[in-house]
Write a protein that holds these residues in place. Structure first.
Motif, PDB file in Angstrom:
ATOM      1  N   ARG A 106      65.995  37.721 153.800  1.00 15.92           N
ATOM      2  CA  ARG A 106      67.451  37.514 153.894  1.00 15.92           C
ATOM      3  C   ARG A 106      67.752  36.245 154.692  1.00 15.92           C
ATOM      4  O   ARG A 106      68.634  35.470 154.332  1.00 15.92           O
ATOM      5  CB  ARG A 106      68.087  38.736 154.582  1.00 15.92           C
ATOM      6  CG  ARG A 106      69.596  38.631 154.775  1.00 15.92           C
ATOM      7  CD  ARG A 106      70.082  39.624 155.817  1.00 15.92           C
ATOM      8  NE  ARG A 106      69.448  39.365 157.120  1.00 15.92           N
ATOM      9  CZ  ARG A 106      69.437  40.204 158.132  1.00 15.92           C
ATOM     10  NH1 ARG A 106      70.015  41.388 158.027  1.00 15.92           N
ATOM     11  NH2 ARG A 106      68.837  39.878 159.275  1.00 15.92           N
ATOM     12  N   ASP A 107      66.965  36.022 155.757  1.00 18.08           N
ATOM     13  CA  ASP A 107      67.190  34.854 156.619  1.00 18.08           C
ATOM     14  C   ASP A 107      66.453  33.609 156.111  1.00 18.08           C
ATOM     15  O   ASP A 107      66.305  32.631 156.860  1.00 18.08           O
ATOM     16  CB  ASP A 107      66.764  35.190 158.060  1.00 18.08           C
ATOM     17  CG  ASP A 107      67.611  36.338 158.619  1.00 18.08           C
ATOM     18  OD1 ASP A 107      68.682  36.632 158.041  1.00 18.08           O
ATOM     19  OD2 ASP A 107      67.182  36.968 159.619  1.00 18.08           O
ATOM     20  N   LYS A 108      65.956  33.688 154.859  1.00 18.92           N
ATOM     21  CA  LYS A 108      65.334  32.533 154.173  1.00 18.92           C
ATOM     22  C   LYS A 108      64.066  32.031 154.867  1.00 18.92           C
ATOM     23  O   LYS A 108      63.711  30.863 154.768  1.00 18.92           O
ATOM     24  CB  LYS A 108      66.327  31.363 154.045  1.00 18.92           C
ATOM     25  CG  LYS A 108      67.700  31.755 153.481  1.00 18.92           C
ATOM     26  CD  LYS A 108      67.656  31.822 151.961  1.00 18.92           C
ATOM     27  CE  LYS A 108      69.014  32.126 151.353  1.00 18.92           C
ATOM     28  NZ  LYS A 108      69.098  33.434 150.719  1.00 18.92           N
ATOM     29  N   GLU A 111      60.128  33.538 150.756  1.00 24.02           N
ATOM     30  CA  GLU A 111      60.812  33.408 149.463  1.00 24.02           C
ATOM     31  C   GLU A 111      60.725  34.663 148.598  1.00 24.02           C
ATOM     32  O   GLU A 111      61.606  34.935 147.807  1.00 24.02           O
ATOM     33  CB  GLU A 111      60.207  32.227 148.681  1.00 24.02           C
ATOM     34  CG  GLU A 111      60.533  30.892 149.329  1.00 24.02           C
ATOM     35  CD  GLU A 111      59.756  29.728 148.717  1.00 24.02           C
ATOM     36  OE1 GLU A 111      59.146  29.901 147.635  1.00 24.02           O
ATOM     37  OE2 GLU A 111      59.755  28.654 149.338  1.00 24.02           O
TER      38      GLU A 111
END
Ligand code: NAD
Length: 314
Positions: A106-108, A111
């Motif tokens: 979610r926080d990148k 991937e």
């Protein structure tokens, strides 16, 4: 392509073979194995390994950042039979480890995630034959409840945050490299060892308990195939049904007897019988076959031949 893989729970039954497979495919230095215990000699020798607790968010994040990880395969979990003995421990491990990797995505910071579900998401009220992808799901085990909940969260993170998480409902997996870790289908591994060593086996399930099963090379193939599929072909973001074949203890015994005629089985069902009785007998996996081209290679007979040959060599 910049791909760096972290396998969490790499020292277990699936993780050991997945690590070998991915290291061959992408190069050893691109695949970081991790677990709370060391892996076998091959794993420790052939590439990077980290002692890592899947429940410790900071530690997982640290490894992810240090190695510039893109893809995480989360294999750490407490399995069905052990989870019945330690329900809260199982819930904490199975859920918190999943939230840690979902939140990293979610926080990148990563991937792509592979997280395995199980046929244990189904329960006694589910249709037992050709169990459909979408059907009644009322799991009666803590393991099944954790997997079903995990599936809902995976789909939620995909829909809400665009997280690329992919999942399969594995059937019982049979392999000869690493011993299974406390599941209800473990008998189908143990039986080959006992057949070779003692020519007899006492089974903890009764003769008629039919369950969906799969040989490990097919499970690894499915895992890597769904992870490599184009994102838009992975249409189901909770978890896909997956199947190869089903058998009961009597049928696996018959297949072993073709190689070891004097082999005999007896039955002493224990608490695992109730778990097995709550699960499907056969699975409809047509959506996995249609969406990302899944197909299995091994039959029961082919698996029996390979299991006996490879365990004998040990
Ligand atoms: P396993 O028990 O053999 O391996 C799990 C590994 O996780 C072990 O090496 C263990 O040391 C590690 N582990 C435990 N706690 C940990 C923690 N806090 N941090 C890091 N590692 C930890 O299990 P497996 O059979 O390899 O299963 C892997 C996944 O596949 C699990 O999610 C399981 O539910 C799922 N699955 C397995 C089967 C099967 O038949 N093996 C079937 C359906 C689903």
């Amino acid at each position: 392509m910049k791909k760096r893989i972290l396998i969490i729970g790499a020292s277990g039954q699936i993780g050991t073979e997945l690590t070998t497979y991915l290291r061959k495919k992408y190069g050893s230095h691109k695949v970081i194995a991790s677990d709370i215990v060391e892996g076998d000699a091959t794993m420790m020798k052939e590439g990077p390994f980290e002692i890592l607790d899947a429940m410790d968010y900071d530690a997982v994040e640290d490894v992810v950042m240090r190695y510039e990880i893109t893809d995480v395969y989360l294999m750490a979990a407490m399995l069905s039979a052990t989870a019945e003995k330690f329900p809260m421990k199982a819930w904490n491990l199975n859920m918190n480890s999943l939230f840690n990797v979902l939140n990293l995505a979610r926080d990148k910071k990563i991937e792509k995630i592979f997280w395995p579900s199980s046929i244990a998401v189904f329960g006694p009220t589910t249709p037992k034959k050709e169990t459909p992808q979408r059907t009644t799901m009322e799991p009666s085990t803590v393991y099944g409840i954790s997997k079903q909940t995990g599936e809902r969260w995976c789909e939620y993170y995909h829909n809400r945050y665009g997280v690329d998480v992919r999942s399969i409902r594995y059937p019982g997996l049979i392999s000869y490299t690493t011993m299974p870790g406390g599941g209800t289908t473990d008998y189908a591994v143990d039986i080959y060892y006992k057949a070779l060593k003692h020519k007899k086996y006492v089974c903890f399930l009764n003769a008629e308990t039919t369950l969906p099963m799969m040989f490990m090379p097919d499970a690894i193939e499915a895992t890597v195939r769904i992870m490599e599929a184009p994102a838009d072909s992975v249409k189901i973001r909770n978890a896909y049904n997956l199947a190869a074949f089903s058998f009961n203890p009597e049928e696996i015994t018959a297949s072993i007897k073709k190689h070891i005629p004097e082999f005999s089985i007896s039955y002493e069902p224990d608490f695992r019988q109730a778990i097995a009785d709550s699960w499907p007998q056969t699975i409809d996996d047509s959506e996995a076959r249609k969406d990302w081209g899944w197909q299995h290679n091994y039959s029961l007979e082919e698996m029996t031949r390979e299991m006996l040959e490879n365990i004998s060599k040990k």
